[in-house]
Design an enzyme around this catalytic site. Structure first.
Site, PDB file in Angstrom:
ATOM      1  N   ARG A 263      42.161 -33.623   2.146  1.00  0.00           N
ATOM      2  CA  ARG A 263      42.685 -32.251   2.177  1.00  0.00           C
ATOM      3  C   ARG A 263      44.202 -32.325   2.110  1.00  0.00           C
ATOM      4  O   ARG A 263      44.810 -33.285   2.611  1.00  0.00           O
ATOM      5  CB  ARG A 263      42.288 -31.521   3.467  1.00  0.00           C
ATOM      6  CG  ARG A 263      40.893 -30.964   3.453  1.00  0.00           C
ATOM      7  CD  ARG A 263      40.742 -29.770   2.504  1.00  0.00           C
ATOM      8  NE  ARG A 263      39.383 -29.252   2.519  1.00  0.00           N
ATOM      9  CZ  ARG A 263      38.420 -29.600   1.654  1.00  0.00           C
ATOM     10  NH1 ARG A 263      38.662 -30.462   0.689  1.00  0.00           N
ATOM     11  NH2 ARG A 263      37.215 -29.052   1.740  1.00  0.00           N
TER      12      ARG A 263
ATOM     13  N   HIS B 286      42.502 -30.459  -7.381  1.00  0.00           N
ATOM     14  CA  HIS B 286      41.415 -30.376  -6.401  1.00  0.00           C
ATOM     15  C   HIS B 286      40.047 -30.347  -7.098  1.00  0.00           C
ATOM     16  O   HIS B 286      39.240 -29.448  -6.874  1.00  0.00           O
ATOM     17  CB  HIS B 286      41.582 -29.146  -5.489  1.00  0.00           C
ATOM     18  CG  HIS B 286      40.721 -29.225  -4.253  1.00  0.00           C
ATOM     19  ND1 HIS B 286      41.081 -28.684  -3.051  1.00  0.00           N
ATOM     20  CD2 HIS B 286      39.495 -29.790  -4.030  1.00  0.00           C
ATOM     21  CE1 HIS B 286      40.131 -28.903  -2.150  1.00  0.00           C
ATOM     22  NE2 HIS B 286      39.148 -29.575  -2.733  1.00  0.00           N
TER      23      HIS B 286
HETATM   24  P1  NDP Z   1      32.094 -37.163   6.682  1.00  0.00           P
HETATM   25  O1  NDP Z   1      32.053 -36.174   7.780  1.00  0.00           O
HETATM   26  O2  NDP Z   1      30.825 -37.770   6.220  1.00  0.00           O
HETATM   27  O3  NDP Z   1      33.089 -38.360   7.077  1.00  0.00           O
HETATM   28  C1  NDP Z   1      34.299 -38.171   7.705  1.00  0.00           C
HETATM   29  C2  NDP Z   1      34.879 -39.518   8.092  1.00  0.00           C
HETATM   30  O4  NDP Z   1      36.186 -39.325   8.629  1.00  0.00           O
HETATM   31  C3  NDP Z   1      34.057 -40.236   9.173  1.00  0.00           C
HETATM   32  O5  NDP Z   1      33.991 -41.622   8.902  1.00  0.00           O
HETATM   33  C4  NDP Z   1      34.867 -39.987  10.435  1.00  0.00           C
HETATM   34  O6  NDP Z   1      34.763 -40.984  11.436  1.00  0.00           O
HETATM   35  C5  NDP Z   1      36.277 -39.996   9.870  1.00  0.00           C
HETATM   36  N1  NDP Z   1      37.191 -39.298  10.780  1.00  0.00           N
HETATM   37  C6  NDP Z   1      37.183 -38.008  11.154  1.00  0.00           C
HETATM   38  N2  NDP Z   1      38.164 -37.748  12.039  1.00  0.00           N
HETATM   39  C7  NDP Z   1      38.805 -38.927  12.227  1.00  0.00           C
HETATM   40  C8  NDP Z   1      39.896 -39.319  13.028  1.00  0.00           C
HETATM   41  N3  NDP Z   1      40.524 -38.473  13.837  1.00  0.00           N
HETATM   42  N4  NDP Z   1      40.291 -40.620  12.968  1.00  0.00           N
HETATM   43  C9  NDP Z   1      39.648 -41.500  12.180  1.00  0.00           C
HETATM   44  N5  NDP Z   1      38.592 -41.193  11.389  1.00  0.00           N
HETATM   45  C10 NDP Z   1      38.181 -39.918  11.415  1.00  0.00           C
HETATM   46  O7  NDP Z   1      32.850 -36.449   5.466  1.00  0.00           O
HETATM   47  P2  NDP Z   1      32.713 -36.737   3.902  1.00  0.00           P
HETATM   48  O8  NDP Z   1      32.883 -38.172   3.663  1.00  0.00           O
HETATM   49  O9  NDP Z   1      31.497 -36.090   3.355  1.00  0.00           O
HETATM   50  O10 NDP Z   1      33.958 -35.894   3.336  1.00  0.00           O
HETATM   51  C11 NDP Z   1      35.274 -36.181   3.760  1.00  0.00           C
HETATM   52  C12 NDP Z   1      36.227 -35.076   3.301  1.00  0.00           C
HETATM   53  O11 NDP Z   1      36.448 -35.168   1.892  1.00  0.00           O
HETATM   54  C13 NDP Z   1      35.749 -33.634   3.482  1.00  0.00           C
HETATM   55  O12 NDP Z   1      35.901 -33.212   4.812  1.00  0.00           O
HETATM   56  C14 NDP Z   1      36.644 -32.884   2.529  1.00  0.00           C
HETATM   57  O13 NDP Z   1      37.843 -32.479   3.182  1.00  0.00           O
HETATM   58  C15 NDP Z   1      36.987 -33.918   1.457  1.00  0.00           C
HETATM   59  N6  NDP Z   1      36.389 -33.582   0.162  1.00  0.00           N
HETATM   60  C16 NDP Z   1      37.255 -33.383  -0.913  1.00  0.00           C
HETATM   61  C17 NDP Z   1      36.745 -33.113  -2.161  1.00  0.00           C
HETATM   62  C18 NDP Z   1      37.645 -32.986  -3.337  1.00  0.00           C
HETATM   63  O14 NDP Z   1      37.180 -32.635  -4.432  1.00  0.00           O
HETATM   64  N7  NDP Z   1      38.919 -33.279  -3.211  1.00  0.00           N
HETATM   65  C19 NDP Z   1      35.296 -32.974  -2.388  1.00  0.00           C
HETATM   66  C20 NDP Z   1      34.505 -33.204  -1.214  1.00  0.00           C
HETATM   67  C21 NDP Z   1      35.040 -33.474   0.018  1.00  0.00           C
HETATM   68  P3  NDP Z   1      33.358 -41.311  12.162  1.00  0.00           P
HETATM   69  O15 NDP Z   1      32.527 -41.987  11.097  1.00  0.00           O
HETATM   70  O16 NDP Z   1      33.737 -42.224  13.236  1.00  0.00           O
HETATM   71  O17 NDP Z   1      32.799 -39.987  12.582  1.00  0.00           O
HETATM   72  C1  OXD Z   2      34.689 -29.994  -0.778  1.00  0.00           C
HETATM   73  C2  OXD Z   2      35.720 -29.804  -1.794  1.00  0.00           C
HETATM   74  O1  OXD Z   2      34.979 -29.970   0.417  1.00  0.00           O
HETATM   75  O2  OXD Z   2      35.366 -29.624  -2.976  1.00  0.00           O
HETATM   76  O3  OXD Z   2      33.515 -30.204  -1.162  1.00  0.00           O
HETATM   77  O4  OXD Z   2      36.907 -29.837  -1.458  1.00  0.00           O
END
Ligand code: NDP
Ligand code: OXD
Length: 314
Positions: free
Chosen positions: A229, A277
């Site tokens: 993000r 994005h």
């Molecule tokens: P998940 O919820 O599956 O994974 C999130 C990961 O981040 C987990 O490993 C979690 O740790 C880690 N995390 C969260 N908070 C912290 C912290 N404070 N310190 C360290 N690690 C942390 O999410 P996704 O993988 O499905 O998606 C990730 C993000 O990608 C979405 O939230 C979205 O913002 C972004 N996204 C962007 C897109 C784009 O087109 N640009 C498309 C889709 C998503 P733990 O495993 O320990 O819980």
């Molecule tokens: C998502 C994105 O969160 O597209 O899936 O940013």
């Protein structure tokens, strides 16, 4: 039962058509043109207007149109019902394509060769590391981070990841929590950020973090990739770190403000690569089927899956 769509920044009509194709008896309506607010049991949202979900007294669940849910938790008047995010193989695969593409582009210095081509320069840099000598570090080892990590590993990259909680992954070195962040950064040449935006992660990609990245790697300097993000990054720090050489390059799919303002210096910085994005856009057909499947199972008595933890906000 009806579905209310609260969608900003995406084509509501398109999503209505895809979702309506899944139901024959239940209306799928676009807010604010909701015929009967008391009939709304499910809301499907993308950057909804704060407070706008509070009118549905029979609301049972809120669905995000994406994997990220920060746009939902930005609403201080969010109703207390389950929030469900997208977990979908199509979306996951697209993100891994983006990550792998840019890691390869930087390992192979393709941006430099693009420039050389524009100048008709025939020159091969003797520095040509093998993937195994390039250390990629992934912040966020969730659905997206793990898939990208395994695909990078298949190509041969030396991959590590950092998450909130400790975990073991085959072939990927893992680090956890604030206590292990510095060690993770110190072994990272290409930093890939796939974190969610939460109160804990906001602004994490800043100058002091960039300074901790490895400078003794096989690539000419640290590279940042962010598709998590925009509010995870401090754009002024990215620009300053590129100028001072703390960062060699940045690849950004997300921005503090979207669309990226015309006056942003990021647009024309030679070491910055921008995508709008769309690293992993949500495929309406796949996502509509995912949401419809969840609702049908829930109506039949099964629990919802991929429900977000409200305390963690991801
Ligand atoms: P998940 O919820 O599956 O994974 C999130 C990961 O981040 C987990 O490993 C979690 O740790 C880690 N995390 C969260 N908070 C912290 C912290 N404070 N310190 C360290 N690690 C942390 O999410 P996704 O993988 O499905 O998606 C990730 C993000 O990608 C979405 O939230 C979205 O913002 C972004 N996204 C962007 C897109 C784009 O087109 N640009 C498309 C889709 C998503 P733990 O495993 O320990 O819980
Ligand atoms: C998502 C994105 O969160 O597209 O899936 O940013």
């Amino acid at each position: 039962m009806s579905l209310a769509l609260h969608i900003n920044g995406m084509d509501s009509d398109l999503w209505q058509a895809h979702l309506a194709a899944q139901w024959h008896d239940s209306p799928v309506e676009i807010w604010p043109a909701i015929t009967d607010p008391n009939a709304v049991e499910y809301a499907v949202t993308w950057r909804h207007q704060a407070g706008s979900l509070g009118h549905y007294r029979n609301l049972r669940a809120i669905f995000s149109l994406g994997a990220g849910v920060d746009h939902i938790f930005a609403d201080p008047q969010l109703p207390d019902v389950p929030v469900v995010r997208v977990v979908d193989g199509d979306l996951t695969g697209r993100m891994s394509e983006w990550v792998v593409m840019h890691c390869l582009m930087h390992m192979r210095q393709q941006r430099m060769y693009d420039w050389q081509q524009s100048e008709r320069i025939w020159a091969s840099d003797p520095l040509q590391p093998a993937a195994q000598d390039v250390r990629v570090g992934i912040m966020g080892l969730g659905v997206l981070g793990q898939d990208a990590g395994h695909k990078l590993k298949t190509i041969g990259f030396n991959v590590a990841g950092w998450a909130r909680r400790p975990r073991q992954l085959s072939g990927i070195e893992t680090y956890a929590g604030a206590g292990e962040l510095d060690a993770f950064l110190a072994r990272t040449d290409i930093l890939v950020c796939l974190l969610p935006l939460t109160p804990e992660t906001r602004g994490i990609l800043n100058a002091s973090l960039f300074e901790k990245l490895a400078r003794d790697g096989a690539v000419p300097g640290p590279v940042l990739l962010n598709a998590g993000r925009g509010q995870l990054q401090v754009e002024a720090d990215i620009l300053e770190s590129l100028e001072s050489g703390v960062l060699r390059a940045a690849v950004l799919d997300v921005f503090e403000q979207e669309p990226l303002p015309q006056e942003s210096e990021l647009w024309h910085h030679p070491a910055v690569t921008i995508s709008p994005h769309n690293a992993a856009i949500s495929n309406p057909q796949a996502i509509a089927a995912f949401i419809a499947g969840q609702i049908k199972a829930f109506q039949a008595g099964a629990p919802l899956t991929h429900v977000v933890d409200r305390a963690r906000q991801y």
